[in-house]
Motif scaffolding. Structure first.
Motif, mmCIF file in Angstrom:
data_model
loop_
_atom_site.group_PDB
_atom_site.id
_atom_site.type_symbol
_atom_site.label_atom_id
_atom_site.label_comp_id
_atom_site.label_asym_id
_atom_site.label_seq_id
_atom_site.Cartn_x
_atom_site.Cartn_y
_atom_site.Cartn_z
ATOM 1 N N THR A 1 0.864 -1.194 0.000
ATOM 2 C CA THR A 1 0.000 0.000 0.000
ATOM 3 C C THR A 1 0.892 1.232 0.000
ATOM 4 O OG1 THR A 1 -1.520 -1.236 1.387
ATOM 5 C CG2 THR A 1 -1.874 1.147 1.275
ATOM 6 N N TYR A 2 0.572 2.175 -0.842
ATOM 7 C CA TYR A 2 1.348 3.420 -0.861
ATOM 8 C C TYR A 2 0.778 4.360 0.198
ATOM 9 C CZ TYR A 2 3.793 7.545 -2.668
ATOM 10 O OH TYR A 2 4.590 8.653 -2.791
ATOM 11 N N ALA A 3 1.562 4.589 1.234
ATOM 12 C CA ALA A 3 1.094 5.442 2.329
ATOM 13 C C ALA A 3 2.194 6.435 2.676
ATOM 14 C CB ALA A 3 0.742 4.568 3.534
ATOM 15 N N PRO A 4 2.404 7.426 1.792
ATOM 16 C CA PRO A 4 3.558 8.301 1.987
ATOM 17 C C PRO A 4 3.467 9.157 3.236
ATOM 18 C CG PRO A 4 2.167 9.134 0.219
ATOM 19 C CD PRO A 4 1.576 7.829 0.647
ATOM 20 N N VAL A 5 4.607 9.299 3.899
ATOM 21 C CA VAL A 5 4.727 10.192 5.055
ATOM 22 C C VAL A 5 5.957 11.048 4.766
ATOM 23 C CG1 VAL A 5 5.133 10.319 7.559
ATOM 24 C CG2 VAL A 5 3.864 8.378 6.603
ATOM 25 N N SER A 6 5.813 12.381 4.784
ATOM 26 C CA SER A 6 6.914 13.250 4.334
ATOM 27 C C SER A 6 8.222 12.967 5.068
ATOM 28 C CB SER A 6 6.560 14.717 4.532
ATOM 29 O OG SER A 6 5.238 14.944 4.195
ATOM 30 N N LYS A 7 8.170 12.847 6.397
ATOM 31 C CA LYS A 7 9.414 12.628 7.157
ATOM 32 C C LYS A 7 9.860 11.170 7.109
ATOM 33 C CE LYS A 7 9.579 14.568 11.349
ATOM 34 N NZ LYS A 7 9.073 15.145 12.619
#
Ligand SMILES: Cc1ncc(COP(=O)(O)O)c(C=O)c1O
Length: 403
Positions: A70-76
């Protein structure tokens, strides 16, 4: 109707004027093209120097985490991965808040982000020199100028000449950059050094950037390498990553840790998060595998430490006729100084070329790293022991025939 002659196409001035290989590289290519084997004492790729590694399945199975589908981007960067890095620091004796970490895809990318955070075009950074040549190039790619202060051999250690810092600071200097343990000198900043630089940076509104990618590799088993993550006196960016910590450069995962006075730290983290959000460059498979890989960190590091120490022990044990070992405290490299007789016209480059052309043995000349001392050669302690001993023997013969 006037016909304007078009301006000739040009690339940005930050691009190098040419990409011509230097003389050593040209000579190396020529010798290889003739089918000769090279005894390479510059190897720095830990995946290709015959090291014992953890069981491949323990590396590859960690990539099968279904979370990665699953693509679950988190900036940091994913919170579990950042917690894994905090645990790594805890094992080194430092308490780190995962929220003070930002993930990047490489240490080089981390440098670029911190440079862009701190510097306007043509601002300056002050580098402890000699050092890893890529820092200067990364600065150029980010339109930043560099100045240097010296790291000197003051027997029996290399030392960052901290009292020389003020003379090299200019009104547009924004940060001091130290690599500790340094590549290639192996010099290490002590806790007292950090206090000194930190005080200076705080008083002069400068940031401190510390690259500690080699921190897990002290060459004396009884010593440890202090980290800058606990540095709170000035705004401090500590860069590190899997390319050296787990000897997995292909994993492409690094991090920036931010410490310092709260009002600066909070703002810096907000800005870094903003920048990271534009790229979201670390990939989920590696991020999710990292906590499991960290559980095997001793399996990655122990064979490397053994090799580094064996090669250093070998260098220390041989008859130092014609050269002296400038002993590193940590890291993957060792510097030798060839003792040229007075009046000799030999340079580190001519010594390396002689060794390459006559003995098919490759070492780095000191000028690659901007040494001010002449006759410095840099050897990788990561070289397999048997090749290292043969290469050093060739080097001794080459020096003896040359000087
Ligand atoms: C001092 C230093 N920093 C950073 C790096 C590169 O790290 P990365 O592969 O994470 O970009 C190297 C590579 O040799 C290095 O010597």
């Amino acid at each position: 109707m006037s016909i304007m002659s078009p301006c000739p196409f040009r690339f940005a001035i930050r691009m190098p004027s040419d990409h011509k290989p230097n003389q050593l590289t040209q000579s190396l290519r020529h010798i290889r093209s003739q089918g000769h084997e090279i005894l390479d004492l510059t190897v720095s790729n830990p995946t290709r120097c015959g090291l014992e590694r953890p069981d491949p399945s323990s590396i590859l199975d960690a990539l099968k985490d279904t979370k990665s589908l699953t693509y679950a981007p988190v900036s940091k960067g994913d919170a579990t991965a950042r917690a894994g890095i905090a645990d790594y620091y805890l094992r080194r004796g430092y308490t780190v808040d995962p929220d003070d970490l930002v993930l990047t895809s490489s240490t080089s990318e981390a440098y670029s982000m911190v440079f862009r955070l701190l510097c306007d075009p043509y601002d300056r950074i002050l580098l402890a020199s000699p050092t890893y040549p890529l820092i200067h190039e990364l600065a150029e790619l980010n339109d930043i100028k560099t100045d240097t202060f010296p790291i000197r051999w003051i027997s029996p250690h290399w030392r960052n000449e901290l009292p020389a810092i003020p003379a090299s600071i200019r009104p547009t200097t924004r940060a001091i950059v130290c690599v500790s343990p340094n590549n290639p000198t192996g010099s290490v900043l002590s806790d007292a050094d950090y206090q000194h630089i930190s005080g200076y940076c705080a008083d002069h509104s400068l940031a401190l950037i510390v690259d500690e990618v080699f921190a897990d590799y002290p060459l004396d088993p009884s010593s440890r390498v202090p980290s800058s993550v606990s540095n709170s006196g000035c705004l401090t960016f500590t860069l590190n990553g899997l390319s050296k910590v787990l000897a997995l450069p292909q994993a492409k995962l690094s991090w920036i840790h931010v410490s310092g006075p709260d009002h600066l730290k909070v703002k810096a983290l907000e800005h870094l998060e903003h920048m990271a959000d534009h790229y979201l460059s670390p990939n989920a498979f590696t991020i999710n595998a990292m906590p499991a890989w960290f559980r095997h960190s001793a399996d990655f590091q122990t064979p490397i430490l053994r090799r580094l120490r064996n090669n250093l022990q070998y260098l220390s044990s041989i008859d130092q006729r014609g050269f002296r070992l400038l002993r590193p405290d940590a890291g993957w490299y060792a510097c030798l100084q060839v003792l040229c007789p007075p009046g000799s016209t030999q340079t580190d480059e001519s010594i390396c070329l002689h060794l390459l052309e006559n003995y098919h043995t490759l070492v780095h000349p000191g000028f690659f790293f901007d040494f001010e001392t002449p006759g410095i050669l840099v050897l990788s302690l990561l070289t397999p022991e048997e090749s290292f001993a043969r290469g050093v023997s060739n080097l001794l013969q080459s020096i003896a025939s040359l000087l």
